[in-house]
Design a protein around this motif. Structure first.
Motif: not given
Ligand code: AMP
Length: 416
Positions: A167-176, A257-262, A287-294
């Protein structure tokens, strides 16, 4: 007075079904111990904010399915709808990142979602899951996925299908997402009201819509796989390659895509060919950003959660291991003291023992022994007490032998 029933969407679990649960729980502990996962038990309720921040404000779970309430001090609390956010919260709160290595957890327990109850879908249901922190190697993704499929196979759940996506990462997802939004906008008149709302807030969720018309339209939308950045593409290729080394067949599903955003990068789901509509057995991903985001360190994570009710549906055929029950009967209340003491000794030696205190005569006690499926009835009467012995009646063959008490344990072990 009318009898009170369990709330809608909850279930009582008792024998014989509970044997399948015990079997499953023991199998989880045994299997995941081999991969150095340690059990973690977090509270059943948390501050609501943990889930809205962790799972994602716009997800179905947070928007519609949470059991949220205010306690007497006016705090907003929520019964946990899943456990990943709690495990991350606990790791941050106790700084487990430094204390526990390797950072691998498993959990078993109830989750709560205000879902539409049906067979295999409940409001209180159970998940077991695993979480691996601090390891971004694609081989870890493959190992976690392999363990899920292998665990099901070892349980005897064979007809399973693994679906895989990135499902990509914050680098590629926004453009998609921009491209996806545009495609959805172009067809918005044909989408359901719910999906029209998702175009702005969370267009990926359109792929989850169960409405036939929407899923038909979504099938023509661009897929994330064609928009991955080089890092995500390489990671995904390495996950697939490692899975092939491990001999794990999978189906690429570009719309998973799975039902959870992380989730970032790898996402996967395992379904069963033997269940009806509720055929998803487990799902997970990175979920490579979740730990930092929390609020924790910048640290990778990956895991999955499996629905235990659905696993148990596959296991119910398992014959419960029947312990050899011993029934202690007394021909006269005078021998009750001997009966009580005999039961104590036998239990301390590991035997399951039932002592009958109610029945007035041996005939009734034999009947009761049959009803509780005792293997042997141990009769204490005048002769037996005088001789320091007990008469052992085999309830299947009706044969009876008198055995000195000192030899009883050895005799029982030789006569399964
Ligand atoms: P999720 O946390 O939504 O990814 O779900 C993971 C797994 O939990 C699913 O594949 C199901 O097996 C199970 N599950 C999710 N929701 C429910 C529910 N309401 N009742 C029973 N099982 C569920």
């Amino acid at each position: 007075m009318s009898a009170i029933q369990a709330p809608k969407g909850t279930r009582d679990i008792f024998a014989p079904e509970v044997h399948a649960w015990q079997h499953l729980e023991a199998a989880i502990r045994d299997y995941y111990g081999r991969y150095l996962y340690q059990e973690i038990r977090t509270p059943l309720f948390e501050h609501s904010e943990l889930f809205s921040r962790g799972i994602g404000e716009q997800t179905e779970v947070v928007q519609k399915e949470m059991y949220t309430f205010r306690d007497k001090a006016d705090r907003s609390l929520t019964l946990r709808p899943e456990n990943t956010a709690s495990v991350v919260r606990a790791a941050i709160e106790h700084n487990l990142f430094e204390a526990l290595a390797p950072l691998r957890f498993f959990y078993i327990g109830p989750m709560f979602r205000y879902d539409k109850p049906q067979k295999g879908r409940y409001r209180q249901f159970h998940q077991f899951g695993v979480e691996v922190f601090a390891d971004d190697a694609p081989q870890v993704d493959a190992e976690v996925i392999f363990s899920a499929v292998d665990f099901l196979r070892r349980l005897g759940i064979a007809q399973v299908q693994l679906e895989l996506n990135s499902v990509g990462c914050p680098n590629c997802r926004p453009a998609y997402l921009k491209v996806l939004r545009q495609a959805a906008q172009d067809r918005s008149a044909d989408l359901c009201e719910d999906c029209r709302r998702k175009i702005d807030s969370n267009p990926l969720r359109i792929f989850d819509c169960k409405q036939h018309a929407c899923s038909g339209i979504a099938a023509s939308f661009p897929v994330i796989g064609d928009h991955l950045c080089p890092e995500c593409r390489e990671h995904f290729a390495a996950v697939r390659e490692t899975l092939s080394w491990m001999n794990v067949p999978f189906l690429l599903n570009p719309r998973l895509v799975r039902g959870l955003d992380y989730y970032t990068k790898t996402a996967f789901e395992v379904t069963s060919g033997q269940l009806g509509a509720q055929n998803a057995l487990l799902g997970g991903g990175r979920y490579n950003d979740l730990i930092r985001e929390l609020g924790g360190p910048d640290m990778a994570g990956i895991g999955f959660a499996a629905g235990m009710e659905r696993l148990v549906l596959h296991l119910e055929h398992l014959a419960a291991p029947r312990p050899k029950v011993l029934f202690v009967a007394t021909a006269d209340p005078r021998w009750l003291a001997h009966a009580v003491q005999l039961a104590q000794v036998l239990r301390s030696e590991g035997h399951p023992v039932y002592v009958d205190y109610q029945s007035k005569n041996l005939k009734k006690q034999f009947k009761k022994a049959d009803r509780i499926a005792a293997a042997f009835t141990l009769v204490l009467a005048e002769d037996e007490v005088r001789d320091g012995a007990v008469s052992v009646k085999n309830m299947a063959t009706q044969e009876q032998v008198k055995i000195p008490l000192k030899d009883l344990n050895a005799w029982l072990k030789q006569n399964p």
